[in-house]
Design an enzyme around this catalytic site. Sequence first.
Site, mmCIF file in Angstrom:
data_model
loop_
_atom_site.group_PDB
_atom_site.id
_atom_site.type_symbol
_atom_site.label_atom_id
_atom_site.label_comp_id
_atom_site.label_asym_id
_atom_site.label_seq_id
_atom_site.Cartn_x
_atom_site.Cartn_y
_atom_site.Cartn_z
ATOM 1 N N LYS A 184 0.886 -1.173 0.000
ATOM 2 C CA LYS A 184 0.000 0.000 0.000
ATOM 3 C C LYS A 184 0.922 1.221 0.000
ATOM 4 C CE LYS A 184 -2.953 3.176 1.761
ATOM 5 N NZ LYS A 184 -2.565 4.582 1.995
ATOM 6 N N GLY A 245 -3.131 5.273 13.708
ATOM 7 C CA GLY A 245 -3.325 4.479 12.493
ATOM 8 C C GLY A 245 -2.923 3.029 12.721
ATOM 9 N N GLY A 246 -1.756 2.842 13.326
ATOM 10 C CA GLY A 246 -1.250 1.480 13.547
ATOM 11 C C GLY A 246 -2.194 0.667 14.411
ATOM 12 N N GLU A 265 5.072 -0.367 13.667
ATOM 13 C CA GLU A 265 6.127 0.411 14.303
ATOM 14 C C GLU A 265 5.572 1.819 14.388
ATOM 15 O OE1 GLU A 265 9.842 1.595 12.310
ATOM 16 O OE2 GLU A 265 9.360 3.064 13.854
ATOM 17 N N CYS A 302 12.031 7.915 13.181
ATOM 18 C CA CYS A 302 11.554 7.158 14.346
ATOM 19 C C CYS A 302 12.626 7.060 15.419
ATOM 20 C CB CYS A 302 11.101 5.775 13.912
ATOM 21 S SG CYS A 302 12.135 5.054 12.640
ATOM 22 N N GLU A 392 5.960 11.593 21.818
ATOM 23 C CA GLU A 392 6.684 12.056 20.635
ATOM 24 C C GLU A 392 6.103 13.344 20.049
ATOM 25 O OE1 GLU A 392 6.418 9.244 17.376
ATOM 26 O OE2 GLU A 392 8.232 10.015 16.445
HETATM 27 P P1 NAP Z 1 -0.364 7.482 9.323
HETATM 28 O O1 NAP Z 1 -1.377 8.557 9.326
HETATM 29 O O2 NAP Z 1 -0.364 6.575 10.481
HETATM 30 O O3 NAP Z 1 -0.558 6.665 7.966
HETATM 31 C C1 NAP Z 1 0.312 5.627 7.550
HETATM 32 C C2 NAP Z 1 -0.377 4.794 6.495
HETATM 33 O O4 NAP Z 1 -1.445 4.040 7.063
HETATM 34 C C3 NAP Z 1 -1.007 5.608 5.379
HETATM 35 O O5 NAP Z 1 -0.882 4.857 4.184
HETATM 36 C C4 NAP Z 1 -2.460 5.705 5.782
HETATM 37 O O6 NAP Z 1 -3.323 5.861 4.691
HETATM 38 C C5 NAP Z 1 -2.691 4.367 6.457
HETATM 39 N N1 NAP Z 1 -3.683 4.439 7.521
HETATM 40 C C6 NAP Z 1 -3.568 5.138 8.674
HETATM 41 N N2 NAP Z 1 -4.640 4.932 9.458
HETATM 42 C C7 NAP Z 1 -5.444 4.091 8.788
HETATM 43 C C8 NAP Z 1 -6.720 3.504 9.090
HETATM 44 N N3 NAP Z 1 -7.347 3.755 10.241
HETATM 45 N N4 NAP Z 1 -7.261 2.700 8.176
HETATM 46 C C9 NAP Z 1 -6.634 2.424 7.015
HETATM 47 N N5 NAP Z 1 -5.440 2.955 6.665
HETATM 48 C C10 NAP Z 1 -4.846 3.777 7.548
HETATM 49 O O7 NAP Z 1 1.101 8.075 9.226
HETATM 50 P P2 NAP Z 1 1.713 9.208 8.288
HETATM 51 O O8 NAP Z 1 0.744 9.596 7.241
HETATM 52 O O9 NAP Z 1 3.001 8.696 7.840
HETATM 53 O O10 NAP Z 1 2.020 10.432 9.252
HETATM 54 C C11 NAP Z 1 1.126 10.895 10.239
HETATM 55 C C12 NAP Z 1 1.823 10.910 11.600
HETATM 56 O O11 NAP Z 1 2.343 9.610 11.891
HETATM 57 C C13 NAP Z 1 3.048 11.804 11.709
HETATM 58 O O12 NAP Z 1 2.716 13.137 11.966
HETATM 59 C C14 NAP Z 1 3.816 11.175 12.840
HETATM 60 O O13 NAP Z 1 3.328 11.643 14.061
HETATM 61 C C15 NAP Z 1 3.497 9.713 12.720
HETATM 62 N N6 NAP Z 1 4.626 8.956 12.113
HETATM 63 C C16 NAP Z 1 5.529 8.425 12.959
HETATM 64 C C17 NAP Z 1 6.601 7.718 12.437
HETATM 65 C C18 NAP Z 1 7.610 7.127 13.340
HETATM 66 O O14 NAP Z 1 8.498 6.464 12.848
HETATM 67 N N7 NAP Z 1 7.540 7.326 14.634
HETATM 68 C C19 NAP Z 1 6.741 7.555 11.059
HETATM 69 C C20 NAP Z 1 5.798 8.125 10.216
HETATM 70 C C21 NAP Z 1 4.733 8.815 10.777
HETATM 71 P P3 NAP Z 1 -3.744 7.332 4.172
HETATM 72 O O15 NAP Z 1 -2.475 8.085 3.957
HETATM 73 O O16 NAP Z 1 -4.492 7.062 2.934
HETATM 74 O O17 NAP Z 1 -4.558 7.906 5.281
#
Ligand code: NAP
Length: 525
Positions: A184, A245-246, A265, A302, A392
């Site tokens: 994805k 999301g995770g 993660e 991360c 974080e």
């Molecule tokens: P994200 O919002 O968690 O999304 C990651 C992936 O998962 C995207 O492809 C998203 O799809 C999908 N997704 C998330 N929630 C979902 C759900 N409920 N159902 C189905 N698919 C879902 O992460 P992000 O877009 O990379 O960044 C947002 C925040 O995540 C950042 O501001 C940061 O706080 C955190 N983050 C942390 C790390 C780390 O290593 N600690 C790394 C990256 C991000 P869509 O994009 O289509 O919504």
Amino acid sequence: MTLTGELLIGAAHVPAGAGTMKALNPATREVIEPEFAFGGAADVDRAVTLADEAFDSYSHTGPAERAAFLDLIADKLEAAKGELAERASLETGLPVAQFEGETLRTADHFRKFATLVRQGRFLQATIDPAQPDRQPSPRMDHRLQKVALGPVVIFGASNFPISYSVAGGDTASALAAGCPVVLKAHNAHPGASEIQGRAIQQAVAEAGLHEGVFSLVRGVGNEIGEALVDHPLVRAVTFTGSEGGGMALYRRAQQRPDPIPVFTEMTSVNPTFVLPAALAARGAEIGGGLVQRAMYNVGQACLKPAILLAVDGPGFAELREAATSEVEKVAARTMLTPGIHDSYTRNAQRLEERGATRIGAGQEPTRAWDGQSLMYEVTGDQLLAEPDLREEVFGPAILLVRLTGLDQLLEVARAFRGQLSATLHAETPDHVATAQLLPILERRTGRIVVNAFSIPQEVSYATTHGGPFPATSDSRFTSVGMGAIERFLRPVTYQGFPDALLPEPLREANPLGLWRLVDGELTRP
Ligand code: NAP
């Protein structure tokens, strides 16, 4: 390569079935051509069905064939280096040179997995020979090997558009294990995703493998991610991103009629503890060095060492001064997406609302999505009283914690949730305190670093990129390094088999030349 924006489903290039998007250059806020297709549930079904059809043949490829395929992907990534780095830079605002390096490291990751596959140790071939004369009852011949789980869904991460994305470590380790992958793609870097996806797709074709070994889908909203996690033929999921999301995807997978593992993660502040003798000896060096590492990738890593903790005393003022003056030198830089920039601004604001004092700031932003580097300070009492301060802030912010003494340092260490890494700086006089701190850190983290920094990280056999919740959803595994393959394997025991029916790794003559555990003893080929 001319980008077409199509989904890559098996060998097919599939046009949009559910709308389109264009990438955004976060530095200029300009949209970038071309249009990228969104898929829907039917595309997910086609990709996962193909992956399932590919599974039997792909999971039974021999070590030489599978390793050659992984090497071929590495070659193709290297060949695409210039184009991939240019596009990733355009879609993230980060430097081209950074992505050239990331491409080479990612290719190297595939080569390392090729070596691991050739060695075959991951199969953990184990033989407990028959003991027909054993009393009071004979033992049958038992042999065990690890087998691939089945089709794996991988959510590409936003923050490292190559090494944690389409051709990242999750994909390399799943393919090494023998699992077909449905990827994805993250919408933050669709062009970089397509370049990597096509490299893998071409490698599948040239290696003569079933087309279902790899597919790339993309969608809008949660629909496509949910359809992937729900699909009955999917056997495991990996995810790197937010805790919200995770955990949504994790819970969803546990509610399936047949729950499947979801390796997420999510979040980590990677606390750095400076013990008194180290503080006195090299406070300034540690403070300045930490800030330089923390600002890598505009703090969107991360492993960012986000919280720096030290006991007030000799060296504290030097550490604080060196860290703040290093922060002040940092130019504001574009963050990965508008959403990530907005949540950075909100979360930095949250620190202030919870009582953190701003003690340093980098250069002012000049563009809408620039992240300004920020340095905050709290006391140990504040950190203990307010759990939010221990969470974080994804982006270029650092929190300095002024502790009253070693007792408070240990109490604060116990207050952290699970972490990917923890670091301590210690000199010989600190060894008694270190011995008290280590068991606390072992319970809470997957990697402990001494007298260095959590970034950079090696990708090796001894790497752990994992840790107790919420760093990950399953602390038994690593998502980076050669051990990452373990997530996609399960043991099968073959009992009483005639030699000719046994899988090759378990045959008496050891035709693959593997190290095997025979009757409890590790034996040479
Ligand atoms: P994200 O919002 O968690 O999304 C990651 C992936 O998962 C995207 O492809 C998203 O799809 C999908 N997704 C998330 N929630 C979902 C759900 N409920 N159902 C189905 N698919 C879902 O992460 P992000 O877009 O990379 O960044 C947002 C925040 O995540 C950042 O501001 C940061 O706080 C955190 N983050 C942390 C790390 C780390 O290593 N600690 C790394 C990256 C991000 P869509 O994009 O289509 O919504």
